[in-house]
Design an enzyme around this catalytic site. Structure first.
Site, PDB file in Angstrom:
ATOM      1  N   GLU A 205       0.816  -1.226   0.000  1.00 29.58           N
ATOM      2  CA  GLU A 205       0.000   0.000   0.000  1.00 29.58           C
ATOM      3  C   GLU A 205       0.846   1.271   0.000  1.00 29.58           C
ATOM      4  O   GLU A 205       1.250   1.746   1.056  1.00 29.58           O
ATOM      5  CB  GLU A 205      -0.947   0.001   1.218  1.00 29.58           C
ATOM      6  CG  GLU A 205      -1.813   1.255   1.279  1.00 29.58           C
ATOM      7  CD  GLU A 205      -2.807   1.276   2.441  1.00 29.58           C
ATOM      8  OE1 GLU A 205      -2.751   0.375   3.298  1.00 29.58           O
ATOM      9  OE2 GLU A 205      -3.623   2.195   2.485  1.00 29.58           O
TER      10      GLU A 205
ATOM     11  N   LYS B 268      -2.463  -1.984  -3.133  1.00 27.69           N
ATOM     12  CA  LYS B 268      -3.512  -1.122  -2.561  1.00 27.69           C
ATOM     13  C   LYS B 268      -3.129   0.338  -2.751  1.00 27.69           C
ATOM     14  O   LYS B 268      -2.473   0.934  -1.895  1.00 27.69           O
ATOM     15  CB  LYS B 268      -3.708  -1.455  -1.069  1.00 27.69           C
ATOM     16  CG  LYS B 268      -4.740  -0.579  -0.370  1.00 27.69           C
ATOM     17  CD  LYS B 268      -5.184  -1.173   0.952  1.00 27.69           C
ATOM     18  CE  LYS B 268      -6.098  -0.239   1.703  1.00 27.69           C
ATOM     19  NZ  LYS B 268      -6.752  -0.868   2.851  1.00 27.69           N
TER      20      LYS B 268
HETATM   21  P1  13P Z   1      -9.480   3.979   4.223  1.00 28.24           P
HETATM   22  O1  13P Z   1     -10.293   3.275   3.175  1.00 28.24           O
HETATM   23  O2  13P Z   1     -10.289   4.571   5.342  1.00 28.24           O
HETATM   24  O3  13P Z   1      -8.495   4.927   3.619  1.00 28.24           O
HETATM   25  O4  13P Z   1      -8.631   2.858   4.956  1.00 28.24           O
HETATM   26  C1  13P Z   1      -8.020   1.900   4.216  1.00 28.24           C
HETATM   27  C2  13P Z   1      -6.759   1.488   4.851  1.00 28.24           C
HETATM   28  O5  13P Z   1      -6.601   0.360   5.225  1.00 28.24           O
HETATM   29  C3  13P Z   1      -5.682   2.470   4.971  1.00 28.24           C
HETATM   30  O6  13P Z   1      -4.487   1.828   5.292  1.00 28.24           O
END
Ligand code: 13P
Length: 340
Positions: free
Chosen positions: A177, A219
Site C-alpha cells: 500500500e 492497494k
Molecule cells: P481507508 O479506506 O479509510 O483509507 O482505509 C483503508 C486502509 O486500510 C488504509 O491503510
C-alpha cells in the site's frame, strides 16, 4: 516460497463481486473514530464493534477478506470463537496489518517513512499460526511544495518491498500500500504524476527484492484532485486518470488492485470504483479495501449502543453491497437510495 498457495490466497482476496474490509485501525485511530460518536475506546467496545461487523448476516457475499489489527486478531466473539476462525469458517480470509506506523522522515520535513521491519519475520510466523493469510503495510506519501522528495519515494518503496518479501516467505500474501494522500490543494494531474512515480519505485523495489508479483495485491490511492483543490475532477475523470496511471505502471502479473478510500465519502468511493470497472476489461481485478468508506455509516448507526447493533449491521451490509456492485460497474443511485 510456495507460490501456488500465495496465488490461490490472492485470487480469493479479489474474488468476483467481493472486496476487502479494512478493519485494522490502530488503537489511536479507532479511538479517533470512536471519539466522533462519543464512545470511549475500551478493549470491550472495540471487540463489540468489530464483532458487529464480522457477524453481519450475509457479509461474506460481498467481503472476501478482512484486515485485522494485532489486538483484533487475538480477540473472540462473545461465545468464545476467535475472530480469525469466525471469518475463515465464513469463507472470509483473515489478514493483519503488520507495519508499526508512518514516522517523520529525518531531514525531510513533512514526509514520513513507515517503520516495523525489525523482528517482522518472527511476528509473521506468529500471525500465520494465529490464522492470518495475508498482511498489510501502508506507506504514506504527501504532496506539497517540493514534496514528495525522491528519497521519500525510495525509502518507502524499499521498506514495502522488504515487507512484501518477508510476508511471501512466511506464506502470507502482502497487500502493498503506497498511499498518496489527498490532503492539499494540488490538481488531479499532480496526483497522477506523483502516483505514477510512487508506483514505478515500488515495482522496481519489488523486482529487486525477488517478490513474486502473482502473489501480491496492490492497494493504491485513486488518482483524484487534492481535497482543497478549487476544481474537483468528476468520477469519469477520476476513473480515466486512475486506469491510465495503473495501466502504465502496474504489471499484468499482479492479480488484483484493491483501492483504499482515503477520506472519500462512501458514495464517492463506490461511484469511482464503479466507473473504473465500466471502462474494463483490465489485466487485473479492480476491487476495494475500504476502511472508512465501508464503516462510516455503520459506526454512526451503532453509536456504541447495544440496542443499535442491528442498525449498524444493516448499514455495513448496505455499504458492502454497494461496493460489491462497483466491482462490475453496476453501482447506481437507485441502489444507493434503496439503502438501509
Ligand atoms: P481507508 O479506506 O479509510 O483509507 O482505509 C483503508 C486502509 O486500510 C488504509 O491503510
Amino acid at each position: 516460497m510456495n507460490l501456488e498457495a500465495l496465488k490461490s490466497i490472492a485470487k480469493a482476496m479479489v474474488a468476483e463481486g467481493k472486496g476487502i474490509l479494512a478493519a485494522d485501525e490502530s488503537s489511536p485511530t479507532i479511538a479517533k473514530r470512536f471519539a466522533s460518536i462519543d464512545v470511549e475506546s475500551t478493549e470491550s467496545n472495540r471487540q463489540s464493534y468489530r464483532q458487529m461487523l464480522f457477524t453481519a448476516d450475509g457479509m461474506a457475499d460481498y467481503i472476501s477478506g478482512v484486515i485485522l489489527y494485532d489486538e483484533t486478531l487475538r480477540q473472540s466473539t462473545d461465545d468464545g470463537v476467535p475472530f480469525p476462525k469466525l471469518l475463515t469458517d465464513l469463507g472470509v480470509v483473515p489478514g493483519i496489518k503488520v507495519d508499526m506506523g508512518a514516522k517523520p522522515l529525518a531531514f525531510h520535513e513533512g514526509e514520513k517513512v513507515t517503520e516495523g521491519l525489525d523482528g517482522l519475520r518472527d511476528r509473521l510466523k506468529e500471525y500465520y499460526d494465529l490464522g492470518a493469510r495475508f498482511t498489510k503495510w501502508r506507506a504514506v506519501i504527501a504532496i506539497g511544495d517540493n514534496i514528495p522528495s525522491a528519497n521519500c519515494l525510495d525509502v518507502n518503496a524499499h521498506a514495502l518491498a522488504r515487507y512484501a518479501a518477508l510476508s511471501q516467505e512466511a506464506g502470507l500474501v502482502p497487500i502493498v500500500e503506497p498511499e498518496v494522500l489527498m490532503d492539499g490543494s494540488h490538481t488531479i494531474e499532480r496526483c497522477e504524476e506523483v502516483t505514477a512515480a510512487a508506483l514505478k519505485q515500488v515495482f522496481a523495489a519489488l523486482e529487486a527484492q525477488g517478490v513474486a508479483l502473482e502473489g501480491i495485491c496492490l492497494k493504491p490511492n485513486m488518482v483524484i484532485s487534492g481535497a482543497d483543490c478549487p476544481t474537483q475532477a468528476d468520477s469519469k475523470q477520476i476513473a480515466e486518470a486512475t486506469v491510465r496511471c495503473l495501466t502504465s505502471n502496474v504489471p499484468a502479473a499482479v492479480p488484483g488492485i484493491v483501492f483504499l478510500s482515503g477520506g472519500q465519502t462512501e458514495e464517492q468511493a463506490a461511484t469511482n470504483l464503479s466507473e473504473m470497472n465500466k471502462i474494463g476489461p483490465h489485466p487485473w481485478e479492480l476491487s476495494f479495501s475500504y476502511g472508512r468508506a465501508l464503516q462510516a455509516s455503520a459506526l454512526k448507526a451503532w453509536s456504541g449502543d447495544v440496542d443499535k447493533l442491528d442498525a449498524g449491521k444493516k448499514a455495513f451490509l448496505h455499504r458492502s453491497r454497494c461496493a460489491s456492485a462497483a466491482r462490475d460497474g453496476s453501482y447506481s443511485e437507485e441502489m444507493e437510495a434503496a439503502g438501509v
